[in-house]
Design an enzyme around this catalytic site. Structure first.
Site, PDB file in Angstrom:
ATOM      1  N   ILE A  42     -15.565   7.003  -4.039  1.00 54.07           N
ATOM      2  CA  ILE A  42     -15.112   7.949  -4.228  1.00 54.07           C
ATOM      3  C   ILE A  42     -15.084   8.283  -4.138  1.00 54.07           C
ATOM      4  O   ILE A  42     -14.584   9.603  -5.156  1.00 54.07           O
ATOM      5  CB  ILE A  42     -14.222   7.253  -5.425  1.00 54.07           C
ATOM      6  N   ARG A  81      -8.333  -1.608  -7.858  1.00 52.01           N
ATOM      7  CA  ARG A  81      -9.012  -0.562  -7.516  1.00 52.01           C
ATOM      8  C   ARG A  81      -8.610   0.312  -7.255  1.00 52.01           C
ATOM      9  O   ARG A  81      -9.414   1.310  -7.652  1.00 52.01           O
ATOM     10  CB  ARG A  81      -9.993  -1.275  -6.784  1.00 52.01           C
ATOM     11  N   ASP A  85      -6.828  -4.466   7.555  1.00 50.26           N
ATOM     12  CA  ASP A  85      -6.666  -5.869   6.379  1.00 50.26           C
ATOM     13  C   ASP A  85      -6.136  -7.086   7.271  1.00 50.26           C
ATOM     14  O   ASP A  85      -5.885  -7.636   6.687  1.00 50.26           O
ATOM     15  CB  ASP A  85      -5.026  -5.349   5.605  1.00 50.26           C
ATOM     16  N   LEU A  87     -14.900  10.950  -1.866  1.00 44.25           N
ATOM     17  CA  LEU A  87     -14.140  12.137  -0.934  1.00 44.25           C
ATOM     18  C   LEU A  87     -13.417  12.527  -2.390  1.00 44.25           C
ATOM     19  O   LEU A  87     -13.213  13.777  -1.921  1.00 44.25           O
ATOM     20  CB  LEU A  87     -14.112  11.317   0.107  1.00 44.25           C
ATOM     21  N   ARG A  98      -1.368 -11.056  -4.976  1.00 44.70           N
ATOM     22  CA  ARG A  98      -1.919  -9.441  -5.118  1.00 44.70           C
ATOM     23  C   ARG A  98      -1.002  -8.856  -3.714  1.00 44.70           C
ATOM     24  O   ARG A  98      -0.423  -7.425  -4.416  1.00 44.70           O
ATOM     25  CB  ARG A  98      -3.541  -8.674  -5.283  1.00 44.70           C
ATOM     26  N   ASN A 147       0.700  -1.030   0.167  1.00 45.65           N
ATOM     27  CA  ASN A 147       0.060  -0.092  -0.298  1.00 45.65           C
ATOM     28  C   ASN A 147       0.667   1.268  -0.009  1.00 45.65           C
ATOM     29  O   ASN A 147      -0.049   2.758  -0.009  1.00 45.65           O
ATOM     30  CB  ASN A 147      -1.034  -0.070   1.426  1.00 45.65           C
ATOM     31  N   ILE A 166     -15.166  -0.934   8.657  1.00 51.55           N
ATOM     32  CA  ILE A 166     -13.972  -0.174   7.640  1.00 51.55           C
ATOM     33  C   ILE A 166     -15.412  -1.005   6.303  1.00 51.55           C
ATOM     34  O   ILE A 166     -15.710   0.329   5.927  1.00 51.55           O
ATOM     35  CB  ILE A 166     -12.643  -0.541   7.375  1.00 51.55           C
TER      36      ILE A 166
HETATM   37  C1  UD1 Z   1      -6.459   1.822   1.107  1.00 49.37           C
HETATM   38  C2  UD1 Z   1      -6.014  -0.044   1.451  1.00 49.37           C
HETATM   39  C3  UD1 Z   1      -6.263  -0.928   2.181  1.00 49.37           C
HETATM   40  C4  UD1 Z   1      -6.967  -0.554   3.012  1.00 49.37           C
HETATM   41  C5  UD1 Z   1      -8.250   0.606   3.682  1.00 49.37           C
HETATM   42  C6  UD1 Z   1      -8.523   1.375   4.739  1.00 49.37           C
HETATM   43  C7  UD1 Z   1      -4.625   1.093  -0.282  1.00 49.37           C
HETATM   44  C8  UD1 Z   1      -4.290   0.449  -1.721  1.00 49.37           C
HETATM   45  N1  UD1 Z   1      -5.431   0.008  -0.296  1.00 49.37           N
HETATM   46  O1  UD1 Z   1      -7.785   1.349   0.853  1.00 49.37           O
HETATM   47  O2  UD1 Z   1      -5.754  -1.755   1.756  1.00 49.37           O
HETATM   48  O3  UD1 Z   1      -7.661  -1.964   3.658  1.00 49.37           O
HETATM   49  O4  UD1 Z   1      -7.181   1.449   3.201  1.00 49.37           O
HETATM   50  O5  UD1 Z   1      -7.469   1.420   5.333  1.00 49.37           O
HETATM   51  O6  UD1 Z   1      -3.728   1.753   0.096  1.00 49.37           O
HETATM   52  N2  UD1 Z   1     -14.879   6.038   1.537  1.00 49.37           N
HETATM   53  C9  UD1 Z   1     -16.109   6.644   0.825  1.00 49.37           C
HETATM   54  N3  UD1 Z   1     -16.054   7.457   0.143  1.00 49.37           N
HETATM   55  C10 UD1 Z   1     -14.918   7.994  -0.584  1.00 49.37           C
HETATM   56  C11 UD1 Z   1     -12.914   6.940   0.209  1.00 49.37           C
HETATM   57  C12 UD1 Z   1     -13.794   5.965   1.133  1.00 49.37           C
HETATM   58  O7  UD1 Z   1     -17.166   6.020   1.755  1.00 49.37           O
HETATM   59  O8  UD1 Z   1     -14.395   8.553  -1.441  1.00 49.37           O
HETATM   60  C13 UD1 Z   1     -14.792   4.797   2.658  1.00 49.37           C
HETATM   61  C14 UD1 Z   1     -14.533   2.938   2.252  1.00 49.37           C
HETATM   62  O9  UD1 Z   1     -15.954   2.714   1.009  1.00 49.37           O
HETATM   63  C15 UD1 Z   1     -14.533   2.095   2.684  1.00 49.37           C
HETATM   64  C16 UD1 Z   1     -13.434   3.583   4.169  1.00 49.37           C
HETATM   65  O10 UD1 Z   1     -13.979   5.064   3.256  1.00 49.37           O
HETATM   66  O11 UD1 Z   1     -15.436   1.960   3.248  1.00 49.37           O
HETATM   67  C17 UD1 Z   1     -12.204   3.530   3.560  1.00 49.37           C
HETATM   68  O12 UD1 Z   1     -11.687   3.210   2.858  1.00 49.37           O
HETATM   69  P1  UD1 Z   1     -10.511   4.216   2.269  1.00 49.37           P
HETATM   70  O13 UD1 Z   1     -10.190   4.427   3.682  1.00 49.37           O
HETATM   71  O14 UD1 Z   1     -10.637   5.286   0.809  1.00 49.37           O
HETATM   72  O15 UD1 Z   1      -9.188   2.710   1.747  1.00 49.37           O
HETATM   73  P2  UD1 Z   1      -8.618   2.928   0.419  1.00 49.37           P
HETATM   74  O16 UD1 Z   1      -7.770   3.413  -0.211  1.00 49.37           O
HETATM   75  O17 UD1 Z   1      -9.900   2.440  -0.612  1.00 49.37           O
END
Ligand code: UD1
Length: 418
Positions: free
Chosen positions: A124, A93, A307, A126, A399, A24, A329
């Site tokens: 996405i 993703r 994770d 946010l 992965r 990550n 999460i």
């Molecule tokens: C990253 C990690 C992933 C880890 C996660 C949480 C990478 C490549 N992946 O994923 O392994 O499990 O952080 O520690 O670094 N959310 C929204 N809107 C948004 C963005 C996020 O609602 O615009 C929600 C997501 O659906 C989820 C939560 O926020 O429920 C956490 O997501 P986020 O912290 O963004 O995780 P990732 O960056 O996708």
């Protein structure tokens, strides 16, 4: 070719293992190399299919990226495109992280919407709302995102409603070269955010506060190349600790950053493992029978990482007593549970809560991984189950885990890919 892992469980592990570099961290840092036209050298990059997918995107964009063992050398000077085709986006993703860098480098970006994944919906909103506030025009049509900077990228003061890792990274990457100061409050505090900031600062960016909840990014005109070493993967460390714990083993992990494991080590201590740390080495010595760790709630960092939920759950299957997991999460992060139950575990799920009633023995079976960390949990369970376990869905494991079967074989496990 579709491969499976065959594990003959019940063997004790022993010895020392070097923990791979963090997936990550590697992915956003590879994308961030687009912010400079100079060469970047990244050390300690794990060999993973997600890293390969990111390299394919860089090459599609016209960049050069070459690997020598665990070192990646990237040169983006000849970059000539600002779009990412659907098939490359679909592979992973987290390629949404290219959004901010493409906008910053080219003033435009076109890619398909990432959509849902194995973990359920992955919105996405946010990311997009922050970028819109930075003056970027974004249209979402026919499953495609098209972004254009009409005037210039504007600095932003934003309080995130949730400390999203990806949104924090995308804002940082968009803001690094924009005129003015961007401030993110309620930013994600994960070590991988700090690693990204360290890389960017090494390239000449001015980012402070990464790792805390307020990040300040003072825009600079230009970034230059640099050499950077990726931090160790704390989730792989937690997976190896789970493997050692449930096989009553003693192993040493080399190359860990202890503070990154501050929510993880107490769980193993509660389970009765002795943990000792010296510099970058961590030794875990597990008892004959583990105690259940009682309550594990996944939270943004510095809380217990989502994770690590699946691999630690595999460890808790054989602990004495009841363990309660609360997954805060992701919505769909319990797909490994049916498979763990096939191995003889006793787990019940209700919404985001899973109750694990520890059993004395797991017994080998054929199981199927449905996501990355779920795959790791099935391998951990297979290592402590009696008899043969065959794990399919190995592509998920690849992965995030660099030659995991070789790592475990070197520790004494009877595991092979077939
Ligand atoms: C990253 C990690 C992933 C880890 C996660 C949480 C990478 C490549 N992946 O994923 O392994 O499990 O952080 O520690 O670094 N959310 C929204 N809107 C948004 C963005 C996020 O609602 O615009 C929600 C997501 O659906 C989820 C939560 O926020 O429920 C956490 O997501 P986020 O912290 O963004 O995780 P990732 O960056 O996708």
């Amino acid at each position: 070719m579709v491969s499976k892992l065959l594990i003959n469980g019940g063997r004790k592990l022993g010895g020392e293992v070097k923990v791979q570099g963090s997936k990550n961290s590697t992915l956003p840092i590879l994308a961030a190399t687009l912010l400079t036209e100079d060469e970047c050298v990244l050390y300690n990059c794990p060999k993973l299919s997600d890293v390969d997918a990111t390299i394919r995107i860089l090459r599609y964009l016209g960049c050069r990226a070459n690997r020598v063992d665990s070192t990646l050398i990237v040169n983006t000077q000849d970059m000539k495109r600002s779009d990412i085709p659907h098939d490359l986006m679909r592979e992973m993703r987290s390629s949404i992280i290219f959004l901010g860098v493409l906008i910053a480098r080219c003033g435009r970006a076109k890619m398909s919407l990432p959509g849902g994944c194995e973990l359920g919906p992955r919105p996405i909103d946010l990311h997009l709302s922050a970028l819109r506030q930075m003056g970027i025009e974004i249209s979402e049509e026919h499953g495609e995102l098209e972004c254009v900077v009409n005037d210039s990228i504007k600095p932003l003061k934003i309080a995130l409603s949730f400390p999203s890792v990806g949104a924090t990274e995308n804002i940082m990457l968009t803001a690094v070269k924009c005129k003015g100061t961007t401030i993110i409050t309620n930013a994600a505090k994960e070590p991988e955010i700090e690693d990204l900031a360290d890389f960017l600062n090494c390239c000449g960016a001015k980012i402070s506060g990464a790792g805390d909840s307020t990040i300040v990014i003072e825009g600079v005109d230009k970034l230059h190349g640099c050499a950077h070493s990726i931090i160790p993967d704390r989730i792989v460390a937690a997976t190896l600790m789970s493997a050692a714990a449930c096989t009553s083993s003693k192993i040493t992990l080399d190359g860990v950053i202890q503070s990154h494991l501050s929510a993880i080590t107490p769980i193993f201590e509660e389970a009765g493992c002795e943990i000792s740390c010296k510099d970058s080495k961590l030794t875990i010595d597990a008892p004959y029978r583990l105690r259940s760790p009682k309550l594990i709630r996944t939270m943004p960092y510095p809380g217990f990482p989502t994770d690590a939920q699946a691999p630690v759950m595999a460890m808790s299957c054989k602990s004495h007593g009841l363990t309660v997991f609360v997954e805060n999460i992701f919505e769909s992060r319990y797909k490994h549970i049916d498979e763990l139950n096939r191995l003889g575990a006793n787990i019940k799920v209700e919404g985001k809560v899973a109750l694990v009633d520890g059993v004395r023995h797991l017994s080998g079976a054929n199981v199927r991984a449905l996501d990355l960390r779920g795959a790791a949990s099935l391998v951990v369970a297979g290592l402590c189950a009696q008899g043969n376990t065959q794990v399919s869905g190995v592509k998920y494991l690849e992965r995030g885990y660099d030659e995991f079967e070789a790592v475990l074989s070197n520790l004494g496990a009877d595991i092979k890919k077939i």
